[in-house]
Design a protein around this motif. Structure first.
Motif, mmCIF file in Angstrom:
data_model
loop_
_atom_site.group_PDB
_atom_site.id
_atom_site.type_symbol
_atom_site.label_atom_id
_atom_site.label_comp_id
_atom_site.label_asym_id
_atom_site.label_seq_id
_atom_site.Cartn_x
_atom_site.Cartn_y
_atom_site.Cartn_z
ATOM 1 N N LEU A 260 -15.794 47.566 -36.651
ATOM 2 C CA LEU A 260 -15.880 48.530 -35.554
ATOM 3 C C LEU A 260 -14.644 48.459 -34.666
ATOM 4 C CD1 LEU A 260 -19.625 48.246 -34.438
ATOM 5 C CD2 LEU A 260 -18.551 50.155 -35.629
ATOM 6 N N LEU A 261 -14.201 47.247 -34.357
ATOM 7 C CA LEU A 261 -13.023 47.064 -33.514
ATOM 8 C C LEU A 261 -11.773 47.614 -34.204
ATOM 9 C CD1 LEU A 261 -13.709 43.455 -32.174
ATOM 10 C CD2 LEU A 261 -13.676 45.557 -30.811
ATOM 11 N N VAL A 262 -11.664 47.377 -35.510
ATOM 12 C CA VAL A 262 -10.521 47.899 -36.256
ATOM 13 C C VAL A 262 -10.541 49.424 -36.259
ATOM 14 C CG1 VAL A 262 -9.493 48.084 -38.560
ATOM 15 C CG2 VAL A 262 -10.247 45.863 -37.708
ATOM 16 N N ALA A 263 -11.727 50.004 -36.498
ATOM 17 C CA ALA A 263 -11.836 51.464 -36.573
ATOM 18 C C ALA A 263 -11.511 52.111 -35.236
ATOM 19 C CB ALA A 263 -13.246 51.854 -37.021
ATOM 20 N N MET A 264 -12.075 51.589 -34.154
ATOM 21 C CA MET A 264 -11.835 52.217 -32.847
ATOM 22 C C MET A 264 -10.394 52.017 -32.385
ATOM 23 S SD MET A 264 -13.768 49.726 -30.067
ATOM 24 C CE MET A 264 -15.266 49.483 -31.006
ATOM 25 N N THR A 265 -9.777 50.886 -32.776
ATOM 26 C CA THR A 265 -8.386 50.639 -32.412
ATOM 27 C C THR A 265 -7.430 51.500 -33.235
ATOM 28 O OG1 THR A 265 -8.927 48.349 -31.840
ATOM 29 C CG2 THR A 265 -6.602 48.862 -32.180
ATOM 30 N N ILE B 283 -13.654 45.106 -24.924
ATOM 31 C CA ILE B 283 -14.829 44.611 -25.644
ATOM 32 C C ILE B 283 -14.588 43.195 -26.162
ATOM 33 C CG2 ILE B 283 -16.211 44.931 -27.740
ATOM 34 C CD1 ILE B 283 -15.980 47.938 -27.300
ATOM 35 N N ILE B 284 -13.388 42.962 -26.695
ATOM 36 C CA ILE B 284 -13.052 41.614 -27.166
ATOM 37 C C ILE B 284 -13.166 40.610 -26.026
ATOM 38 C CG2 ILE B 284 -11.138 40.171 -27.985
ATOM 39 C CD1 ILE B 284 -10.251 42.555 -29.709
ATOM 40 N N ARG B 285 -12.696 40.988 -24.831
ATOM 41 C CA ARG B 285 -12.790 40.065 -23.690
ATOM 42 C C ARG B 285 -14.232 39.886 -23.242
ATOM 43 N NH1 ARG B 285 -13.384 36.389 -21.506
ATOM 44 N NH2 ARG B 285 -12.302 35.397 -19.764
ATOM 45 N N ASP B 286 -15.063 40.932 -23.392
ATOM 46 C CA ASP B 286 -16.476 40.800 -23.061
ATOM 47 C C ASP B 286 -17.172 39.771 -23.946
ATOM 48 O OD1 ASP B 286 -16.208 42.812 -21.171
ATOM 49 O OD2 ASP B 286 -16.942 44.394 -22.510
#
Length: 426
Positions: A26-31, A134-137
């Motif tokens: 998800l992080l890869v896709a949104m980035t 989100i990563i920091r969350d």
């Protein structure tokens, strides 16, 4: 006062989510959805110009204004995600991208296509800025840099292939097929996030707000130092990308295809640097990793400057060989300084990420133009290698003069925690 070591409270659910492959994808896709969409269209620019009967410089605006849209999105979407939550702002941005991509498909003139591309970037870049928040969350400070590197490493594989993919789509099906692919990718990303991404933002303290977040961040030496370190490191990429084609093709008399092959070596070095960063981050502080990257940046850029002064690097092997050292170190600097910047105020990670991304893209457009001038108006590589060395020095200076020493930061946070506990007891 907010220390740079602050960690948000974690739960067992967070730990399961943070370690899942689903979250990584998800992080890869949104980035990646916005930058990949940028590079997909580049091979079709000559076709767009001929199709609509306009000059290639007008067609180029589908790229240049796209970058402006990315910069504007960062400064808007980041603070909105702090206020309203990561999930709703991200979904709204991606839905805007889907709508704008559909408009690109049916655009019947170039001005309409350019306007739709701007909106496409404005919505799609929400993923770039919110992913860092989100990563920091989800992760403690010392793991943020590694996770950013991991996301970048996976994303870059797709990003490096996107120009080739765009060229194949245009050749086989026409330029509108590129926007069908972008629409499908944006829609799939939106659906995946709607189904699988929970809200990660923690409850904000009373009295928080955009003005308060900006004020506290800009008065923090740590945030300003980490942010400038990240932004200046990114300008090395923009400067070299802007001047590289003119140096290789005009000064060295090589073909555009050969330039593309040599430039791919620096992208590969940056990719490998991120992989190594993921490997070593669990065992070293992010400050130590930043200094490792800075040392490599300075070593590579100084070597290139020396070669230029001696007239040695008028061959691509010398220029790109030492630039690979710079890019390998650049990966360490960018991911870990970004981690430091968004960790100063974890509850304002979106605002911090947005400010950093806005400066990176805004300055990047100017530095890229400057790099093109330095590469295209001189008969030697010296101006561009000198500029990269100055940027490397400036990057190191932010860590020396702005970012507090680690022992000072730890002491300040212990004092802050004691004050908060005392006020709670009263």
């Amino acid at each position: 006062m907010h220390g740079v070591l602050g960690k948000p409270p974690r739960t067992a659910a967070d730990d399961g989510l943070a370690t899942s492959k689903v979250m990584l994808m998800l992080l890869v896709a949104m980035t990646g959805v916005a930058p990949i969409s940028l590079y997909l269209l580049v091979p079709a620019l000559p076709v767009l110009a001929s199709t609509f009967g306009r000059d290639i410089s007008i067609a180029q605006m589908t790229v240049s204004l796209y970058m402006v849209g990315i910069a504007c999105s960062q400064i808007v979407m980041g603070p909105l995600s702090d206020r309203f939550g990561r999930r709703p702002v991200l979904l709204a941005g991606l839905l805007l991208m889907v709508a704008a991509s559909v408009a690109c498909i049916f655009a019947n003139n170039l001005p309409l296509l350019i306007a739709a591309r701007f909106l496409q970037a404005l919505g799609g870049a929400s993923g770039m800025v919110i992913s860092r928040a989100i990563i920091r969350d989800l992760y403690p400070r010392e793991r943020v840099g590694a996770m950013i590197s991991l996301v970048i490493a996976v994303m870059m594989i797709a990003q490096m292939l996107s120009p080739l993919t765009g060229g194949l789509l245009e050749t086989a099906f026409g330029w509108r097929a590129i926007f069908y692919a972008i629409t499908a990718a944006a829609l799939a990303t939106t659906i995946a996030i709607a189904l699988a991404l929970p809200e990660t933002r923690r409850n904000r303290a009373e009295g928080g707000g955009f003005r308060g977040d900006v004020g506290s961040l800009l008065t923090s030496r740590a945030f300003v130092g980490f942010m400038l370190c990240q932004v200046l490191a990114s300008q090395i990429i923009f400067a070299f990308a802007g001047g590289g084609p003119y140096i290789v093709v005009t000064q060295m008399g090589r073909s555009g295809a050969e330039y593309g092959a040599w430039f791919a070596t620096t992208a590969f070095a940056y990719l490998i640097g991120n992989v190594f960063c993921v490997r070593y981050a669990p065992h070293h502080s992010l400050e130590r990793l930043i200094w490792l990257g800075l040392a490599l940046q300075l070593t590579g850029s100084l070597s290139n400057l020396v070669w230029s002064i001696g007239g040695i690097n008028q061959a691509p092997a010398w220029l790109f060989g030492t630039q690979m050292i710079v890019m390998f170190g650049n990966a360490f600097v960018m991911s870990n300084s970004a981690a430091g910047a968004i960790s100063v105020r974890p509850d304002a990670a979106g605002t911090a990420s947005g400010a950093m991304g806005f400066l990176q893209m805004g300055l990047g457009s100017l530095v890229s133009q400057s790099g093109a001038f330095l590469g295209g108006h001189f008969a030697t590589t010296l101006p561009i290698t000198a500029a990269i060395f100055v940027l490397s020095l400036a990057c190191a200076s932010t860590m020396i003069f702005l970012v507090p020493r680690r022992d000072v930061v730890v002491t300040e946070q212990l004092i802050e925690q004691a004050e908060e506990e005392e006020s709670g007891m009263l």
